[in-house]
Design a protein around this motif. Structure first.
Motif, mmCIF file in Angstrom:
data_model
loop_
_atom_site.group_PDB
_atom_site.id
_atom_site.type_symbol
_atom_site.label_atom_id
_atom_site.label_comp_id
_atom_site.label_asym_id
_atom_site.label_seq_id
_atom_site.Cartn_x
_atom_site.Cartn_y
_atom_site.Cartn_z
ATOM 1 N N ASP A 88 0.781 -1.150 -0.164
ATOM 2 C CA ASP A 88 -0.023 0.056 0.088
ATOM 3 C C ASP A 88 0.657 1.333 0.033
ATOM 4 O OD1 ASP A 88 -2.919 -0.204 -0.457
ATOM 5 O OD2 ASP A 88 -3.157 0.186 1.516
ATOM 6 N N THR A 89 2.125 1.079 -0.136
ATOM 7 C CA THR A 89 2.918 2.320 -0.245
ATOM 8 C C THR A 89 2.527 3.069 -1.583
ATOM 9 O OG1 THR A 89 4.917 1.422 0.964
ATOM 10 C CG2 THR A 89 5.400 3.102 -0.530
ATOM 11 N N VAL A 90 2.618 4.463 -1.437
ATOM 12 C CA VAL A 90 2.539 5.397 -2.584
ATOM 13 C C VAL A 90 4.002 5.783 -3.056
ATOM 14 C CG1 VAL A 90 1.577 7.478 -3.420
ATOM 15 C CG2 VAL A 90 0.457 6.014 -2.015
ATOM 16 N N LYS A 91 4.218 5.501 -4.341
ATOM 17 C CA LYS A 91 5.651 5.754 -4.892
ATOM 18 C C LYS A 91 5.224 6.741 -6.136
ATOM 19 C CE LYS A 91 7.557 1.579 -3.678
ATOM 20 N NZ LYS A 91 7.842 0.206 -3.954
ATOM 21 N N VAL A 109 1.189 0.687 -4.499
ATOM 22 C CA VAL A 109 1.713 -0.489 -4.943
ATOM 23 C C VAL A 109 1.073 -1.714 -4.060
ATOM 24 C CG1 VAL A 109 3.699 -0.452 -3.315
ATOM 25 C CG2 VAL A 109 3.667 -2.023 -5.289
ATOM 26 N N GLU A 110 0.800 -2.826 -4.658
ATOM 27 C CA GLU A 110 0.221 -4.155 -3.876
ATOM 28 C C GLU A 110 1.338 -5.011 -4.269
ATOM 29 O OE1 GLU A 110 -3.756 -5.118 -4.916
ATOM 30 O OE2 GLU A 110 -4.447 -2.923 -4.878
ATOM 31 N N TYR A 111 1.627 -6.143 -3.247
ATOM 32 C CA TYR A 111 2.471 -7.082 -3.367
ATOM 33 C C TYR A 111 1.696 -8.577 -3.159
ATOM 34 C CZ TYR A 111 6.135 -3.454 -3.016
ATOM 35 O OH TYR A 111 6.627 -2.418 -3.143
ATOM 36 N N LYS A 128 2.802 -15.220 -5.272
ATOM 37 C CA LYS A 128 2.809 -15.378 -6.664
ATOM 38 C C LYS A 128 3.854 -14.415 -7.303
ATOM 39 C CE LYS A 128 -2.195 -16.369 -6.956
ATOM 40 N NZ LYS A 128 -3.249 -15.594 -7.499
ATOM 41 N N ARG A 129 4.608 -13.586 -6.513
ATOM 42 C CA ARG A 129 5.854 -12.614 -6.903
ATOM 43 C C ARG A 129 5.120 -11.540 -8.042
ATOM 44 N NH1 ARG A 129 9.174 -17.312 -8.464
ATOM 45 N NH2 ARG A 129 10.566 -17.988 -6.544
ATOM 46 N N THR A 130 4.008 -11.048 -7.489
ATOM 47 C CA THR A 130 3.249 -10.133 -8.283
ATOM 48 C C THR A 130 3.203 -8.897 -7.798
ATOM 49 O OG1 THR A 130 1.914 -11.965 -9.244
ATOM 50 C CG2 THR A 130 0.983 -9.780 -9.440
ATOM 51 N N VAL A 131 3.473 -7.735 -8.475
ATOM 52 C CA VAL A 131 3.532 -6.284 -7.880
ATOM 53 C C VAL A 131 2.508 -5.818 -9.021
ATOM 54 C CG1 VAL A 131 4.938 -4.300 -7.985
ATOM 55 C CG2 VAL A 131 5.935 -6.489 -7.605
ATOM 56 N N LYS A 132 1.673 -5.174 -8.352
ATOM 57 C CA LYS A 132 0.592 -4.422 -8.877
ATOM 58 C C LYS A 132 0.553 -3.066 -8.525
ATOM 59 C CE LYS A 132 -4.575 -4.208 -9.837
ATOM 60 N NZ LYS A 132 -5.720 -4.554 -9.272
#
Length: 165
Positions: free
Chosen positions: A60-63, A80-82, A86-90
Motif C-alpha cells: 500500500d506504499t505510494v510511490k 503498490v500491492e504485493y 505469486k511474485r506479483t507487483v501491482k
C-alpha cells in the motif's frame, strides 16, 4: 484524424511476456525491496523512484516514478500491492501523465519461474506484464505505448541484473 469506431471498448487489458535471464525471485525482490535502485537497472527508462507515503517495502506504499516514454519525460504516482506467494507487483495509478488519458490504469508484473531445461541449474523464467485500463474519452487509444515501455524496461533491467550477478 481517423474517427474511432462506435463499438471500440472504453476499457480493456493488454498483456505481454518477456523472457527473463535472471531469477524471477531476484527480479521480484528488486521491485519488492529495492525499487529505488530501478534507475540503476534501467537508466534509459527510469530516472527516479521516490516514496510519497509509507515505506519502500510496505504493501500500500505510494510511490512517485519519473520515467521516459518514447523520448518524453513523464511522471506516475501509484499505490503498490504485493503478492509474495505469486511474485506479483501491482501498480495502481493515482496521478500523473498517464492519468490524463485513463480513468483506470494499473500495471501488473508477475515473475514466474520455469523449468530448468538447459541442465545448468539456473532458475530462469518470464515476466508476465498486464495493463488494465479504462479510457477517459472514446478517442483515447489503448495504452500500447506504455506496454512497449514496460516491456523495454523489463528487458533492460533483466540484462542489468544478469550482468550484476
Amino acid at each position: 484524424m481517423a474517427a474511432k469506431t462506435a463499438g471500440e471498448p472504453m476499457s480493456g487489458k493488454l498483456e505481454a511476456e518477456v523472457e527473463l535471464h535472471c531469477s524471477p525471485a531476484k527480479f521480484y525482490d528488486v521491485f519488492r525491496n529495492t525499487a529505488h535502485h530501478m534507475p540503476n537497472h534501467s537508466p534509459t527508462h527510469i530516472q527516479a523512484v521516490q516514496v510519497h507515503e509509507g515505506d519502500w517495502d510496505c504493501h500500500d506504499t505510494v510511490k512517485f516514478w519519473i520515467y521516459t516514454c518514447e523520448g518524453k519525460l513523464e511522471v506516475f504516482k501509484e499505490r503498490v500491492e504485493y503478492d509474495d506467494a505469486k511474485r506479483t507487483v501491482k501498480l495502481n495509478g493515482l496521478e500523473g501523465d498517464v492519468m490524463k488519458l485513463y480513468k483506470v490504469y494499473n500495471v501488473i508484473y508477475e515473475f514466474v519461474a520455469k523449468e530448468d531445461d538447459n541442465g545448468e541449474g539456473k532458475q530462469q523464467g518470464v515476466a508476465k506484464l498486464t495493463i488494465e485500463y479504462e479510457k477517459l474519452k472514446p478517442d483515447v487509444p489503448p495504452p500500447t505505448k506504455y506496454m512497449n515501455f514496460i516491456t523495454l524496461l523489463v528487458k533492460e533491467a533483466d540484462a542489468s541484473l544478469v550482468k550484476a550477478a
